[in-house]
Design an enzyme around this catalytic site. Structure first.
Site, PDB file in Angstrom:
ATOM      1  N   HIS A 271     -13.494  77.656  79.234  1.00 40.85           N
ATOM      2  CA  HIS A 271     -13.619  78.080  80.547  1.00 40.85           C
ATOM      3  C   HIS A 271     -15.400  77.536  80.877  1.00 40.85           C
ATOM      4  CE1 HIS A 271     -15.706  80.903  78.270  1.00 40.85           C
ATOM      5  NE2 HIS A 271     -16.414  81.410  79.243  1.00 40.85           N
ATOM      6  N   CYS A 272     -16.141  76.935  80.114  1.00 36.40           N
ATOM      7  CA  CYS A 272     -17.305  76.420  80.501  1.00 36.40           C
ATOM      8  C   CYS A 272     -17.330  74.911  80.476  1.00 36.40           C
ATOM      9  CB  CYS A 272     -18.437  77.351  79.545  1.00 36.40           C
ATOM     10  SG  CYS A 272     -18.428  78.856  79.922  1.00 36.40           S
ATOM     11  N   ILE A 273     -17.470  74.289  79.110  1.00 40.70           N
ATOM     12  CA  ILE A 273     -17.720  73.062  79.055  1.00 40.70           C
ATOM     13  C   ILE A 273     -17.090  72.128  79.834  1.00 40.70           C
ATOM     14  CG2 ILE A 273     -18.159  71.326  77.157  1.00 40.70           C
ATOM     15  CD1 ILE A 273     -18.398  73.594  75.281  1.00 40.70           C
ATOM     16  N   ILE A 275     -16.241  72.423  82.914  1.00 41.02           N
ATOM     17  CA  ILE A 275     -16.516  72.854  84.042  1.00 41.02           C
ATOM     18  C   ILE A 275     -18.113  72.776  84.713  1.00 41.02           C
ATOM     19  CG2 ILE A 275     -16.462  74.632  86.022  1.00 41.02           C
ATOM     20  CD1 ILE A 275     -13.635  75.619  84.615  1.00 41.02           C
ATOM     21  N   ASP A 276     -18.945  73.123  83.672  1.00 38.72           N
ATOM     22  CA  ASP A 276     -20.481  73.470  84.021  1.00 38.72           C
ATOM     23  C   ASP A 276     -20.958  71.907  84.572  1.00 38.72           C
ATOM     24  OD1 ASP A 276     -19.792  75.829  83.461  1.00 38.72           O
ATOM     25  OD2 ASP A 276     -21.419  76.172  81.984  1.00 38.72           O
TER      26      ASP A 276
END
Length: 439
Positions: A271-273, A275-276
């Protein structure tokens, strides 16, 4: 107001409300329950609420026994009634922050949550955003919405940002064991939020503003995304040269300083890498600047699924087999090994590309028995297949997308016609290596 809330936190009579009961929210509840706080969980998904109220978990690393214990001790209650948020003394927001189809930040969940909070916000409440986002979100997006409640931040209510740092499937780091960065909108907010988290986590790191805390989270994940992009690009080069990139990395990491090992794969997940970095590049464009280095890393990682399928087609062609009509079994649809989390998994990009090529697709994942619906993918209704010798032998190729520990790779290679390994999962297999190809 501040003194009353601080005292309630100190004596653990404060009620902690967690908004978003997913892979971040449930571990956070566990951390607060374990230190003696009463918690409330809020989610728009009534099915999740019903399961939790029945003492059942839908996340592997939070067992049902744990949820049942929360309820038995009367330290947890799940609800879809957001009007009850006024009952909580602290509201911790753990909602998704995805990308739009044009890869711009989608703060719909954050904005809608803030609007609902504003409807019931009362004096003496602390609001903390934990969702990953770009710097200035707390101040420029959250604060104006909450101020519609007619209360004054820092005096009547308190606002802070503290990024989640969950690592699902990592037994060495639970939510309670990971240091927490906290940035308050003002001194009172910082002090109160830090006091709250200090009860539940191993260490609290105070920073000067929410913007610093927001940028910290972006830096952590962009650092990983850029380094993964580097080894992914090296993989494509070394593949053409006949050099095993995993062996190269194993050799490089023997250096005791100046090197940290990152590993290639079929794409980025979680859910992070994935997208961020796009949040950061969007923010840069907004400020009239470019982040070419970061955008290039995003491009490299985004094209990895197509690289894997192109390599699969090449290997199949060497065996005089067209990809169209071939039976392809994909092992693993979770975004990383030994978890049941499919968010942003590269497996679904691989699935899209395989379906485009007209393959006869099936899959196995011991942690995900049915393919879930995904926001940006047309996922067929399908169940995980049992890995019998007959099933494996009937496949033209077994594609290892996620290297779960539960897989017996010797067994898989033995009974398969061909194995495409995107994770170096078969590195210790000794027999049948002529069947193994890497991508």
């Amino acid at each position: 107001m501040a003194n009353q809330l601080e005292q309630a936190i100190k004596d653990k009579s404060a009620i902690i409300g967690i908004i978003g009961l997913g892979y971040v929210g449930l571990p956070l509840i566990d951390a607060f329950v374990n230190t003696g706080f009463k918690t409330m969980g809020f989610d728009v998904d009534q099915n999740k609420v019903d399961q939790l109220q029945a003492g059942k978990s839908y996340i592997k690393h939070i067992p049902s026994e744990t949820v049942a214990k929360w309820i038995a001790k009367e330290q947890f209650e799940a609800t879809a009634d957001f009007s009850r948020m006024k009952e909580a003394d602290a509201l911790l927001i753990c909602v998704p922050t995805p990308l739009t189809t044009s890869r711009d930040p989608d703060l719909t969940y954050v904005e809608n949550t803030a609007k609902v909070i504003a409807e019931t916000l009362r004096p003496g409440q602390l609001v903390v955003l934990e969702s990953t986002t770009y710097p200035t979100t707390t101040r420029d997006v959250m604060l104006p919405i909450l101020d519609n409640a007619g209360l004054k931040v820092g005096e009547d209510y308190y606002l802070a940002y503290s990024p989640e740092r969950e690592d699902p499937g990592n037994p060495d780091f639970s939510a309670a064991g990971i240091p927490k960065v906290v940035g308050g909108i003002d001194e009172n907010s910082l002090r109160i939020a830090s006091a709250l988290y200090s009860h539940a986590v191993v260490n609290v790191i105070q920073v000067s503003s929410p913007e610093v805390a927001e940028a910290c989270k972006i830096l952590e994940n962009t650092y990983r995304a850029v380094n993964i992009a580097m080894v992914n690009e090296l993989k494509t080069l070394f593949d053409r040269m006949g050099i095993d990139v995993w062996e190269v990395i194993d050799a490089a990491k023997t250096k005791p300083f100046g090197f940290q090992a990152f590993y290639p794969g079929p794409g980025l997940g979680g859910h992070c890498i994935p997208i961020d970095p796009f949040y950061l590049s969007w923010l840069a464009r907004k400020e009239g600047q470019t982040t070419r280095f970061i955008e290039l890393a995003g491009e490299v990682n985004t094209r990895m699924p197509r690289y894997v399928i192109d390599r699969l087609a090449e290997f199949m062609n060497e065996k005089a087999k067209p990809l169209k009509g071939s039976k392809i079994c994909m092992l693993g649809v979770a975004y990383k090994k030994d978890v049941d989390d499919p968010r942003e998994s590269p497996s679904f990009h691989l699935l899209d590309l395989l379906m485009e090529r007209g393959v006869d697709f099936t899959y196995n994942d011991p942690h995900i028995p049915k393919l879930p619906k995904m926001r940006h993918h047309d996922v067929p209704a399908m169940e995980s297949q049992e890995l019998t010798p007959e099933y494996l032998a009937a496949q033209d190729c077994v594609l290892i997308a996620t290297d779960h520990s539960a897989y017996d790779y010797d067994f898989i290679v033995k009974h398969s016609q061909m194995v495409l390994d995107t994770r170096n999962a078969t590195k210790n297999v000794t027999e049948g290596r002529e069947k193994i190809f890497k991508a």
